[in-house]
Design a protein around this motif. Structure first.
Motif, short mmCIF file in Angstrom:
data_model
loop_
_atom_site.label_atom_id
_atom_site.label_comp_id
_atom_site.label_asym_id
_atom_site.label_seq_id
_atom_site.Cartn_x
_atom_site.Cartn_y
_atom_site.Cartn_z
N GLU A 27 0.83 -1.20 0.00
CA GLU A 27 0.00 0.00 0.00
C GLU A 27 0.87 1.26 0.00
O GLU A 27 2.03 1.22 0.45
CB GLU A 27 -0.90 0.04 1.24
N ASP A 28 0.32 2.34 -0.49
CA ASP A 28 0.95 3.65 -0.34
C ASP A 28 1.06 3.94 1.15
O ASP A 28 0.12 3.77 1.90
CB ASP A 28 0.11 4.72 -1.04
N ASP A 38 -7.32 8.33 1.48
CA ASP A 38 -7.10 9.39 0.49
C ASP A 38 -5.91 9.11 -0.42
O ASP A 38 -5.75 9.74 -1.46
CB ASP A 38 -6.88 10.73 1.19
N THR A 39 -5.05 8.18 -0.04
CA THR A 39 -3.84 7.94 -0.84
C THR A 39 -3.85 6.59 -1.55
O THR A 39 -2.93 6.30 -2.31
CB THR A 39 -2.58 8.01 0.05
N GLN A 40 -4.87 5.79 -1.30
CA GLN A 40 -4.91 4.47 -1.92
C GLN A 40 -5.65 4.50 -3.25
O GLN A 40 -6.63 5.21 -3.40
CB GLN A 40 -5.59 3.46 -0.98
N SER A 41 -5.18 3.71 -4.18
CA SER A 41 -5.83 3.60 -5.47
C SER A 41 -5.64 2.18 -5.98
O SER A 41 -4.80 1.43 -5.47
CB SER A 41 -5.25 4.60 -6.48
N SER A 43 -4.43 0.11 -8.99
CA SER A 43 -3.72 0.09 -10.26
C SER A 43 -4.15 -1.14 -11.05
O SER A 43 -4.78 -2.08 -10.51
CB SER A 43 -2.21 0.03 -10.01
N TYR A 143 -13.96 -3.21 -0.28
CA TYR A 143 -14.08 -1.89 0.30
C TYR A 143 -15.00 -1.95 1.53
O TYR A 143 -15.91 -2.77 1.58
CB TYR A 143 -14.67 -0.88 -0.69
#
Length: 499
Positions: A27-28, A38-41, A43, A143
């Motif tokens: 993870e970020d 707020d920083t996870q996405s 890919s 989620y």
């Protein structure tokens, strides 16, 4: 869902103990714990690997008649006449657990459609595996979805539903899906009040399932997670091995769990405890006699040399990235991680000037790094970091206590501007940290960021103040801090415009 949470959830949902999520991309870092929303996405690589992991979990869950029987008793002996009904039984049991809520109309049929597609020209087990594979890739599983419901007294505000609150509690305190008691509490409306939430938070912290979350938090706050991979010169440090590094990490984890769950349980006491936990090999490494065997046991410390968490060998070794100590790294860790004092990274022309000092430019680290930080451009930050790092110079690159370096007496004294003041050495430093309001409020902030899955900003001041005030009122008790984190408005309401 983080990798830590994914592993825990498939373990509790499907009895899969293989920790499959560790094959996913990291993870970020975000808030330092990898769960800052707020920083996870997602890919394309992560999406692809989530599919691969889901496939593996599904295959293991259906690999044998014994495995199928864990999904539903009917699955151990299916026939052509009852297999569709058994598939529905599995869906109706698994899906609400995976989604952490009751199924909506039609959702069971959608999952059964996956079963039917997989079953065609194959076996019952293949059909069930196909359904599980789809279930584990659903956004409702991956989620923690929150729609909320209008607050009865203030309809303009939205609160998590009972099931959503159960999920908030469970992932915060156990890092996994809710248990039966939480689900029943949600259905009974017990989680609609702060008092009800508090009661379950207290129950959950008294359960052994809370301990892995404590370990995960400190593994990410402290520089101990990679100690088993630490490399040092065998010639310079002949008693250090990777196995000793792993024992260092266990020492810290065992110490923290004892102090939080069995000891006084306060952050100041953790910082200044006159004891630790060691087994025979680790005690021998420390040079402590009278400890034998592989079991960890309480060991009283020589408090002129060690006191509390920060002087453990693992913390000192983990803040050293080579065979030579670096007071800048150690000082930066204390200030940024434990006091929430931001130290900006050098950029541009300043970055070009940053070079490690020549290890032969001075007999001690103070000699080398004082010369390194005389540049007025660098001194603005180094005047804060270096004195803290110098105070820990009595510990070498593997965390062993020393009084000299290269035959020269180490001077661990220093002055930290505007924060801790004058410190005479490591013992004085940790005692002042334990008495520091900044250190206490920073610890509360770090737990808030982990518990809420965000990075607290200036606009979150009300939450920060509420948690810090409650932490202080508890005598800085760690377990009480976690309970108070479930009592804030931030925990009981959805943010404005959030769904």
């Amino acid at each position: 869902m983080t990798r830590f949470e994914y592993n825990n959830t498939v373990r509790d949902l499907l009895d899969d103990t293989t920790d499959p999520a560790f094959s996913l991309p990291s993870e970020d870092v975000g808030n330092g714990f990898g769960n800052d929303a707020d920083t996870q996405s997602v890919s394309s690589l992560l999406a692809e690997q989530l599919g691969t992991v889901a496939e593996g979990v599904a295959q293991r869950a259906t690999a044998t008649p014994e495995a199928l029987a864990k999904l539903a008793p009917c699955a151990s002996n299916v026939t052509a006449q009852n297999e569709d009904a058994c598939a529905r039984t599995i869906v109706e049991r698994l899906a609400p657990l995976a989604y952490r809520r009751p199924l909506a109309d039609g959702e069971a049929d959608e999952l059964l459609g996956l079963y039917t597609a997989g079953r065609k020209d194959a076996t019952f087990a293949t059909g069930v595996a196909t359904m599980i594979e789809g279930l584990l890739q659903s956004p409702d599983f991956l989620y923690r979805v929150e729609w909320g419901a209008p607050d009865a007294e203030r309809p303009e505000l939205r609160r998590p539903t009972g099931d959503e609150m159960a999920t908030r509690l469970s992932y915060m305190l156990w890092g996994t899906m809710p248990d039966d008691k939480l689900r029943l509490a949600a259905q009974a409306g017990e989680l609609s009040t702060k008092e009800g939430v508090r009661a379950h938070a207290e129950r959950m912290l008294d359960d052994a399932r809370s301990r892995p979350v404590i370990r995960f938090f400190f593994d990410n706050l402290l520089p101990i997670s990679s100690l088993s991979d630490l490399e040092r010169s065998a010639e310079t440090f002949p008693t250090f091995t990777r196995a000793i590094g792993a024992l260092m990490r266990q020492e810290t984890q065992r110490f923290l769990e004892h102090e939080i769950f069995e000891g006084t349980g306060t952050w100041p006491s953790i910082l200044t405890a006159p004891y630790s936990f060691m087994n025979g090999p680790l005690a021998k490494f420390y040079g402590i006699s009278g400890v034998t065997g592989d079991e960890f046991q309480r060991v009283e410390l020589d408090t002129t040399q060690r006191l509390g968490l920060l002087t453990q060998a693992g913390l000192m070794a983990g803040t050293t990235h080579s065979n030579n100590t670096n007071p800048v790294v150690r000082g930066s860790f204390v200030l940024q991680k434990l006091m929430c004092t931001p130290i900006p990274l050098p950029t541009g022309s300043i970055l070009e000037k940053v070079k490690p000092p020549d290890p032969y430019s001075g007999a001690t680290a103070r000699d080398r790094f004082t010369q390194h930080s005389k540049d007025p451009v660098c001194a603005g930050c180094h005047q804060y970091m270096d004195p803290v790092g110098f105070a820990f110079e009595n510990y070498d690159a593997v965390g062993l206590f020393r009084t000299t370096e290269n035959g020269v007496t180490i001077d661990p004294r220093g002055t930290v501007p505007e924060t801790l003041g004058d410190v005479s050495g490591p013992i004085d430093l940790v005692q002042k940290l334990a008495d520091s309001e900044e250190a206490q409020s920073c610890f509360a902030k770090r737990w808030s960021e982990f518990a809420y899955g965000l990075t607290l900003k200036t606009g979150d001041r009300c939450t920060t103040e509420a948690v810090t005030t409650a932490f202080e009122a508890s005598g800085y008790n760690v377990k009480q801090l976690l309970i108070e984190l479930t009592q804030t408005d931030a925990f009981h309401y959805l943010a404005s415009g959030e769904e």
